[in-house]
Write an enzyme that holds these catalytic residues in place. Structure first.
Site, mmCIF file in Angstrom:
data_model
loop_
_atom_site.group_PDB
_atom_site.id
_atom_site.type_symbol
_atom_site.label_atom_id
_atom_site.label_comp_id
_atom_site.label_asym_id
_atom_site.label_seq_id
_atom_site.Cartn_x
_atom_site.Cartn_y
_atom_site.Cartn_z
ATOM 1 N N GLY A 237 35.652 7.853 21.249
ATOM 2 C CA GLY A 237 34.813 8.216 20.115
ATOM 3 C C GLY A 237 33.455 8.746 20.531
ATOM 4 O O GLY A 237 32.513 8.728 19.741
ATOM 5 N N MET A 238 33.368 9.251 21.783
ATOM 6 C CA MET A 238 32.098 9.724 22.312
ATOM 7 C C MET A 238 32.138 11.202 22.707
ATOM 8 O O MET A 238 31.246 11.692 23.405
ATOM 9 C CB MET A 238 31.684 8.865 23.510
ATOM 10 C CG MET A 238 31.519 7.394 23.158
ATOM 11 S SD MET A 238 31.113 6.360 24.572
ATOM 12 C CE MET A 238 29.463 6.959 24.924
ATOM 13 N N ASP B 119 33.854 18.967 17.419
ATOM 14 C CA ASP B 119 32.685 18.414 18.107
ATOM 15 C C ASP B 119 32.115 19.351 19.170
ATOM 16 O O ASP B 119 31.000 19.123 19.655
ATOM 17 C CB ASP B 119 33.032 17.079 18.769
ATOM 18 C CG ASP B 119 33.117 15.930 17.780
ATOM 19 O OD1 ASP B 119 32.544 16.056 16.676
ATOM 20 O OD2 ASP B 119 33.757 14.917 18.102
ATOM 21 N N LYS C 129 28.150 11.760 23.300
ATOM 22 C CA LYS C 129 27.411 11.618 22.037
ATOM 23 C C LYS C 129 27.754 10.283 21.405
ATOM 24 O O LYS C 129 28.793 9.682 21.670
ATOM 25 C CB LYS C 129 27.727 12.769 21.069
ATOM 26 C CG LYS C 129 29.173 12.832 20.553
ATOM 27 C CD LYS C 129 29.460 11.948 19.352
ATOM 28 C CE LYS C 129 30.915 12.063 18.912
ATOM 29 N NZ LYS C 129 31.319 11.042 17.920
ATOM 30 N N PRO D 257 33.796 7.268 28.969
ATOM 31 C CA PRO D 257 35.084 6.639 28.670
ATOM 32 C C PRO D 257 36.016 7.588 27.926
ATOM 33 O O PRO D 257 35.579 8.377 27.083
ATOM 34 C CB PRO D 257 34.707 5.443 27.794
ATOM 35 C CG PRO D 257 33.294 5.145 28.155
ATOM 36 C CD PRO D 257 32.660 6.461 28.474
ATOM 37 N N GLY E 25 33.890 12.927 24.779
ATOM 38 C CA GLY E 25 33.956 13.250 26.201
ATOM 39 C C GLY E 25 34.709 14.534 26.491
ATOM 40 O O GLY E 25 34.226 15.395 27.236
ATOM 41 N N SER F 89 32.799 17.532 25.108
ATOM 42 C CA SER F 89 31.628 17.845 25.914
ATOM 43 C C SER F 89 32.024 18.563 27.203
ATOM 44 O O SER F 89 31.340 19.486 27.646
ATOM 45 C CB SER F 89 30.859 16.561 26.237
ATOM 46 O OG SER F 89 29.636 16.859 26.872
#
Length: 316
Positions: free
Chosen positions: A103-104, A141, A15, A99, A106, A109
């Site tokens: 901040g995504m 998240d 995200k 990565p 990972g 998810s």
């Protein structure tokens, strides 16, 4: 229905934050946020298999990743094994592409994919809402990663309201070689001392999504956490400036960083930017670079025209 004995192949999507505002720090220490998140096509791959012997086995392509209870995938599987008293265990193979510490979301998810996979693998019959409630126990998240698409996230991240997804565009992601502690960023934010101008216009981003306008979206993106992360790591601002010089319509740090993404209307310009961060001048700023697109619900893939307006049911 019984166990899916031949296993499952799962995809865990990353995200980005199109807008991230922190309203205040609560008395319990948590921060109250208001942010817009968007799932993108960049994803990890997870193979999930049942096994007769008890236990949870994780194999990954990155040797430094934990494969025990410090891994959210492990905790997601254990949560459902314990709750439902499942006999035997599971074996997981993770091909990590998103990565790490970027901040995504990972890790979140990956956990979301495992929750969904366990539900299907063992025919547990949990609804999407029931899965999201369990996901919140693993991390703020995780419910969004189960939901996918685009959403306004409020509270500590647990209140999700579906939004129209991003219009067609190309997204370049650059991740510096260093990582940033999310705890450090929030502890040094001191949101009460920041001027009003430091807070992004979240409503303007929502309006841009509703209108399906990439220029308006690019103009109004904002992340209040940049006030900390960019101060500590000037490379983040340098990456943003480099992307803009290479034709990005807008750039932003995702989450608490340090990943930066840029939005492009033309694939050729986006590919040129990605190659610059992989092989050109930008290589000194970023250790990893990716070219991707907004994630689409299966029901919307293949549709012609603007991809922004999907009904609420597509996110259920």
């Amino acid at each position: 229905m019984g166990i899916v004995t031949d296993g499952l192949k799962l995809q865990a999507y990353a995200k980005i934050n199109l807008s991230l505002d922190v309203l205040r720090q609560r008395e319990d220490g948590y921060h109250e946020v208001r942010m817009v998140m968007q799932t993108i096509q960049l994803h990890d791959r997870i193979d999930l298999f049942p096994k007769k012997e008890p236990g949870i086995d994780i194999h990954t392509n990155l040797s430094f990743l934990p494969v025990n209870e410090n891994n959210l995938m492990f905790r997601a599987a254990k949560l459902l094994i314990d709750e439902f008293g499942l006999e035997g265990g599971v074996r997981m193979r993770l091909q990590k592409i998103i990565p790490v510490s970027a901040g995504m979301a990972g890790g979140s998810s990956d956990a979301a994919a495992v929750l969904d996979g366990m539900n299907r693998l063992f025919s547990l019959g949990l609804s999407r809402e029931e899965l999201r409630k369990r996901g919140l126990r693993l991390g703020a998240d995780v419910p969004f990663c189960l939901m996918r698409g685009a959403a306004l996230s409020e509270g500590i991240g647990e209140r999700l309201s579906p939004l129209p997804g991003m219009p067609p565009c190309w997204i370049v992601i650059a991740k510096p070689a260093f990582s940033i502690s999310t705890r450090f960023v929030y502890e040094n934010l001191h949101v009460g001392r920041l001027p009003r101008s430091a807070h992004p216009d979240v409503d303007a981003v929502i309006s841009a999504l509703n209108a399906g306008e990439i220029p308006a979206l690019s103009k109004n993106m904002g992340n209040i956490l940049e006030t900390v992360s960019c101060r500590e790591h000037p490379e983040i601002r340098a990456i943003k400036e480099r992307m803009l010089s290479l034709g990005a319509l807008g750039t932003l740090m995702s989450g608490s960083g340090p990943s930066v993404f840029g939005l492009f209307s033309e694939k050729s310009a986006a590919e040129h930017c990605r190659r610059d961060f992989r092989f050109g001048e930008g290589r000194r700023l970023a250790g990893q670079a990716f070219l991707t697109e907004p994630w689409l619900p299966k029901a919307a893939k293949g549709r012609k025209g603007r991809m922004a307006k999907y009904s609420r049911r597509l996110y259920e």
